[in-house]
Design a protein around this motif. Structure first.
Motif, PDB file in Angstrom:
ATOM      1  N   MET A   1      -5.994  -6.201  -2.160  1.00 17.50           N
ATOM      2  CA  MET A   1      -6.351  -6.082  -0.759  1.00 17.50           C
ATOM      3  C   MET A   1      -7.282  -7.213  -0.329  1.00 17.50           C
ATOM      4  O   MET A   1      -7.168  -7.724   0.784  1.00 17.50           O
ATOM      5  CB  MET A   1      -6.997  -4.732  -0.464  1.00 17.50           C
ATOM      6  CG  MET A   1      -7.214  -4.523   1.025  1.00 17.50           C
ATOM      7  SD  MET A   1      -7.817  -2.914   1.458  1.00 17.50           S
ATOM      8  CE  MET A   1      -6.394  -1.930   1.146  1.00 17.50           C
TER       9      MET A   1
ATOM     10  N   GLN B   1       0.829  -1.202   0.000  1.00 17.20           N
ATOM     11  CA  GLN B   1       0.000   0.000   0.000  1.00 17.20           C
ATOM     12  C   GLN B   1       0.870   1.263   0.000  1.00 17.20           C
ATOM     13  O   GLN B   1       0.593   2.215  -0.729  1.00 17.20           O
ATOM     14  CB  GLN B   1      -0.940   0.016   1.217  1.00 17.20           C
ATOM     15  CG  GLN B   1      -2.089  -0.953   1.127  1.00 17.20           C
ATOM     16  CD  GLN B   1      -3.055  -0.608   0.021  1.00 17.20           C
ATOM     17  OE1 GLN B   1      -3.276   0.542  -0.313  1.00 17.20           O
ATOM     18  NE2 GLN B   1      -3.637  -1.629  -0.580  1.00 17.20           N
TER      19      GLN B   1
ATOM     20  N   GLU C   1      -3.153  -1.465  -8.428  1.00 17.19           N
ATOM     21  CA  GLU C   1      -3.728  -1.656  -7.102  1.00 17.19           C
ATOM     22  C   GLU C   1      -3.187  -2.937  -6.498  1.00 17.19           C
ATOM     23  O   GLU C   1      -2.841  -3.868  -7.197  1.00 17.19           O
ATOM     24  CB  GLU C   1      -5.252  -1.743  -7.199  1.00 17.19           C
ATOM     25  CG  GLU C   1      -5.899  -0.507  -7.763  1.00 17.19           C
ATOM     26  CD  GLU C   1      -7.402  -0.664  -7.883  1.00 17.19           C
ATOM     27  OE1 GLU C   1      -7.966  -1.570  -7.254  1.00 17.19           O
ATOM     28  OE2 GLU C   1      -7.996   0.115  -8.621  1.00 17.19           O
TER      29      GLU C   1
END
Length: 142
Positions: free
Chosen positions: A44, A30, A41
Motif C-alpha cells: 500500500m 486489496q 499484503e
C-alpha cells in the motif's frame, strides 16, 4: 511558449492516467487479498506514495499552465543546456553503476541462493537490453 504549454497539458493527462491506474490496481489487489485469492499484503505504501507524488506533480504543472511566469520558469528549467547535460551525465553514470552492482549482487547470490541468482541475472539482462535499446534509439535519433 504555447507549444510547451501543450506538452505540459499532455503530461498532466498522462500523470492522471497513471494515478488512476495505480489507484485501480491498489483497489483490485486489496479486494483479491481480502477474498483470499492472494496471500500476504499489498504494498500500500508504494501505491499511495506513487499516487501522492503524481498528484503533487499534476498540481505543480496545472499551476504552471495557468500562470505565465510559472510557465516561463518551468520552461527555462526544462530547456537549460547545463541542467540537461548534468542530468545526462548523472543518468549515464547511474545506469552503469546499477548494472555493475547487479553483477556483483548476482555473483554473491550465486554462492547463497540459486533462485536469487537467476532473478538478479534476469533483472540484469532486462536492464541491459533496455539500456542498449535506448542507446541505439538515441544514437539513431541524434
Amino acid at each position: 511558449m504555447e507549444e510547451f504549454r501543450k506538452k505540459l497539458r499532455t503530461k498532466i493527462i498522462l500523470c492522471r492516467i497513471l494515478a488512476a491506474s495505480l489507484l485501480i490496481a491498489l483497489i483490485v489487489l486489496q479486494v483479491l487479498v481480502h477474498r483470499g485469492v492472494l496471500r500476504g499484503e499489498t504494498n500500500m505504501g508504494f501505491f499511495v506514495g506513487g499516487i501522492t507524488v503524481l498528484i503533487m506533480n499534476i498540481m505543480r504543472m496545472k499551476k504552471a499552465v495557468k500562470d505565465d511566469a510559472a510557465l516561463k520558469q518551468w520552461y527555462v528549467r526544462n530547456t537549460d543546456e547545463r541542467t540537461i547535460a548534468v542530468q545526462q551525465k548523472a543518468g549515464n553514470f547511474t545506469s552503469l553503476l546499477t548494472l555493475f552492482l547487479l553483477c556483483i549482487a548476482a555473483i554473491a547470490a550465486s554462492y547463497i541462493n540459486n533462485t536469487v541468482y537467476w532473478t538478479l541475472g534476469a533483472a540484469m539482462g532486462v536492464y541491459l537490453l533496455v539500456y542498449l535499446g535506448a542507446l541505439a534509439y538515441y544514437n539513431k535519433k541524434m
